[in-house]
Write an enzyme that holds these catalytic residues in place. Structure first.
Site: not given
Ligand code: SAH
Length: 362
Positions: A94, A107, A114, A118
């Site tokens: 996406e 974006c 991934c 997280c």
């Molecule tokens: N892997 C990279 C980039 C992809 S995630 C990173 O970790 O930065 C892009 C951003 O969205 C990151 O800051 C991530 O932590 C955040 N993100 C992921 N899930 C989210 C959620 N449910 N709500 C808000 N931000 C989120």
């Protein structure tokens, strides 16, 4: 044919080397690169100033990967558009177009899925499917430009995937996308977001690019960070902040720390104060993100009041802080949510239209 190198993933220097090997003149590489990255064509046969013989040879020796749009959702509340692209092998990725007063931002995803895990992130749930090539990253921008007829003026590498876990391809993408012969997008208008792979942050600083680095911190200390981000067990918070400071010092670019506020997990005044102490005096800025609820993990967004008080604590301690606007909330425009709905809804033989268009993300 499918195993051939994707010609769109070659940097200009790599393309020159390939053409030299083929015994072609250097100016051919310029012509071909322009077709691929300025005109952003989808078929080698469109290269009308290249001889039929060379076009046939290119077709034989390379593939030209073009992303197919499988679904598109336009938000009714703002001008955000979310695209789902087919990358082959039954996988979709996406990308999101956001329209701001200063221009269009996209974006992009750097991987399908991934492997960082997280717990608040929808992209992590199915693990890593595969990394994207440089051409597939550029293509997300090219197809969106073609679809809207509008130029994309900034890019954030914040879709699904961990860009520093796909380091070489992301470096090639950055090289390709800013070439004046091609799409000509300034590195100053590109932000790369990482969960904090500290070793790779140093490597990135070695490249001395003018891109903005964003670090997903999401916690003021190791104890909370390790609860939500497995990567925190490998690189502790001070190691990550040290790597970020090194990046800022060497590139003279201010680093952004992203902090998604999750109710009852990381959003207290005490958490804000601890974060302020850790970031004091650094060339940085904090971007607070109201977390997008991910049902699988039962995380709930902090209240508006907690978000504002968290921001006030940081500001009072001299840390520059912004709160991210939520765009496209009616189209699952956040963090792997749409791709995930699509993959879940997709069963063989079923209509491929994901049933999410009317579902709210929150
Ligand atoms: N892997 C990279 C980039 C992809 S995630 C990173 O970790 O930065 C892009 C951003 O969205 C990151 O800051 C991530 O932590 C955040 N993100 C992921 N899930 C989210 C959620 N449910 N709500 C808000 N931000 C989120």
């Amino acid at each position: 044919m499918e195993n051939n190198i994707d010609i769109r993933s070659l940097t200009f220097d790599a393309l020159c080397a390939e053409l030299e090997k083929m015994g072609e003149k250097p100016f051919r590489a310029r012509q071909i690169f322009k077709w691929l990255h300025a005109k952003q064509i989808t078929e080698i046969s469109e290269m009308t100033d290249i001889s039929n013989a060379l076009r046939a040879r290119l077709n034989e020796e390379y593939s030209l990967k073009t992303l197919k749009t499988v679904a598109k959702f336009a938000s009714k509340v703002d001008n955000t558009i979310k695209y789902l692209f087919d990358i082959g092998g039954g996988l979709v990725i996406e990308s999101v177009l956001m329209r701001y007063s200063y221009g269009n931002a996209v974006c992009i995803s750097s991987q399908a899925g991934c492997r960082m895990g997280c717990t608040f992130c929808a992209s992590a749930i199915g693990g890593l499917e595969r990394s994207l090539s440089a051409g597939e990253m550029a293509e997300q921008i090219y197809r969106i430009q073609q679809d809207t007829g509008e130029r994309v003026s900034s890019v954030v590498i914040m879709g699904s995937g961990e860009p520093l876990d796909n380091f070489e391809n992301v470096m090639d993408f950055l090289d390709i996308i800013h070439s004046p012969l091609g799409n000509d997008l300034s590195h100053r208008h590109i932000t790369l977001s990482t969960c904090g792979l500290a070793d790779r942050i140093y490597e990135l600083a070695d490249k001395n690019l003018q891109i903005t680095l964003a670090i997903s911190l999401h916690a003021p200390n190791d104890e909370i960070r390790q609860r939500t981000m497995p990567v925190a067990k490998k690189y502790d918070i001070d190691t990550v902040i040290r790597a970020a400071s090194d990046y800022a010092q060497r590139t003279k670019r201010r680093v952004t720390f992203e902090y998604a506020l999750i109710k009852g997990v990381n959003d207290s005044a005490e958490n804000a104060s601890e974060l302020a102490s850790r970031l004091k005096g650094k060339l940085c800025h904090v971007n607070l993100i109201p977390v997008n609820d991910v049902k699988e993990h039962n995380y709930i967004r902090s209240s508006e009041k907690s978000i504002q008080s968290f921001a006030s604590v940081l500001r009072a301690r001299g840390i520059e802080t912004t709160v991210r606007r939520r765009l496209g909330s009616d189209i699952n425009a956040a963090c792997g949510q749409l791709r995930r709905s699509y993959m879940k809804d997709k069963t063989p033989g079923k209509d491929k239209t994901p049933g999410v268009s009317a579902r709210r993300a929150d």
